[in-house]
Design a protein around this motif. Sequence first.
Motif, PDB file in Angstrom:
ATOM      1  N   UNK A 147       0.850  -1.180   0.000  1.00  0.00           N
ATOM      2  CA  UNK A 147       0.000   0.000   0.000  1.00  0.00           C
ATOM      3  C   UNK A 147       0.892   1.239   0.000  1.00  0.00           C
ATOM      4  N   UNK A 148       0.696   2.096  -0.980  1.00  0.00           N
ATOM      5  CA  UNK A 148       1.491   3.320  -1.055  1.00  0.00           C
ATOM      6  C   UNK A 148       0.609   4.490  -0.641  1.00  0.00           C
ATOM      7  N   UNK A 149       1.134   5.325   0.226  1.00  0.00           N
ATOM      8  CA  UNK A 149       0.361   6.518   0.625  1.00  0.00           C
ATOM      9  C   UNK A 149       0.930   7.739  -0.073  1.00  0.00           C
ATOM     10  N   UNK A 150       0.052   8.462  -0.734  1.00  0.00           N
ATOM     11  CA  UNK A 150       0.482   9.645  -1.481  1.00  0.00           C
ATOM     12  C   UNK A 150      -0.319  10.851  -1.024  1.00  0.00           C
ATOM     13  N   UNK A 151       0.278  12.015  -1.204  1.00  0.00           N
ATOM     14  CA  UNK A 151      -0.445  13.234  -0.839  1.00  0.00           C
ATOM     15  C   UNK A 151      -1.138  13.803  -2.063  1.00  0.00           C
ATOM     16  N   UNK A 152      -2.140  14.580  -1.792  1.00  0.00           N
ATOM     17  CA  UNK A 152      -2.898  15.335  -2.801  1.00  0.00           C
ATOM     18  C   UNK A 152      -3.041  14.687  -4.179  1.00  0.00           C
ATOM     19  N   UNK A 153      -3.599  13.467  -4.212  1.00  0.00           N
ATOM     20  CA  UNK A 153      -3.919  12.841  -5.499  1.00  0.00           C
ATOM     21  C   UNK A 153      -5.031  13.655  -6.149  1.00  0.00           C
TER      22      UNK A 153
END
Length: 272
Positions: free
Chosen positions: A78-84
């Motif tokens: 699981x990758x967490x990304x900001x402001x998709x």
Amino acid sequence: MFGSFKIGSILGITIRVHVLLVVLLALFAFGGSRSTAEVISLALLFPILLLHELGHCLVARKFGLGVLDITLWPLGGMARMTNMPESGRVEGWVAVAGPAVNFVLAALIIPVWMLALMMDERSDLTSILWYALWINIVLGVFNLIPAFPTDGGRILRAIFSRSVDWERATERAVFVGRIFAVLIGVVGLALGNWVAPLLAGWLWWMGALELAQVRDRHRVREQEVPEPQANAFSHAPFDGDFPLRAKRRFTDEDIERLERHRGRLRPFGDGP
Ligand SMILES: [Zn+2]
């Protein structure tokens, strides 16, 4: 993610592993009489999962998104990304990147595996390479199933978003995703796989969660648009008792007050 710990970082991206995964791996490795090849094969799953997630993250970075971390846990990575952003183009490419990594890895492993096969059909290396090839094909194909929020589901939303708005596209992708989630559960169960219904339930729940988030976000956005000032009279909840309407006739005092202020009143239309 709760219960995970950091094991390092790659290209500035923190890599985390969930405790449950370590426990399951230890149970597998020490739980029975496992051969070294079996343990190595299972352990290979994690760098492969990690490369899949890194594929997503590096493409996301190309689009200027911030990548927080990657967590490996029993159901994958699981990758967490900001402001998709709500952009089909960005999400589509980010989603495609993960399975693409698996197919590239599979294509690289095939010649090495064939070479090992020619040298010694029964060697540990041959079986480990075969397993690595198989993991990559399964991961690539499985993630492309449009059971939103899988990678395939996100690609589907990206396609839908070309003709309808983001909320509508999410609803459609979630609807298709639920059909596929049920199929995964039923087919898996029919084949005697008890993890499949759990996975189906998880996909259903995650899809519902993301749909709720998108709807919430859009509701907030709608509220941010300034509403025209409400007309107090048209919203009067009272009928006969409303003070302004109850006063039907001017009293002598009202007339006197109006006459006193007449000099200061401006005439309409043709002033000053
Ligand atoms: Zn993926």
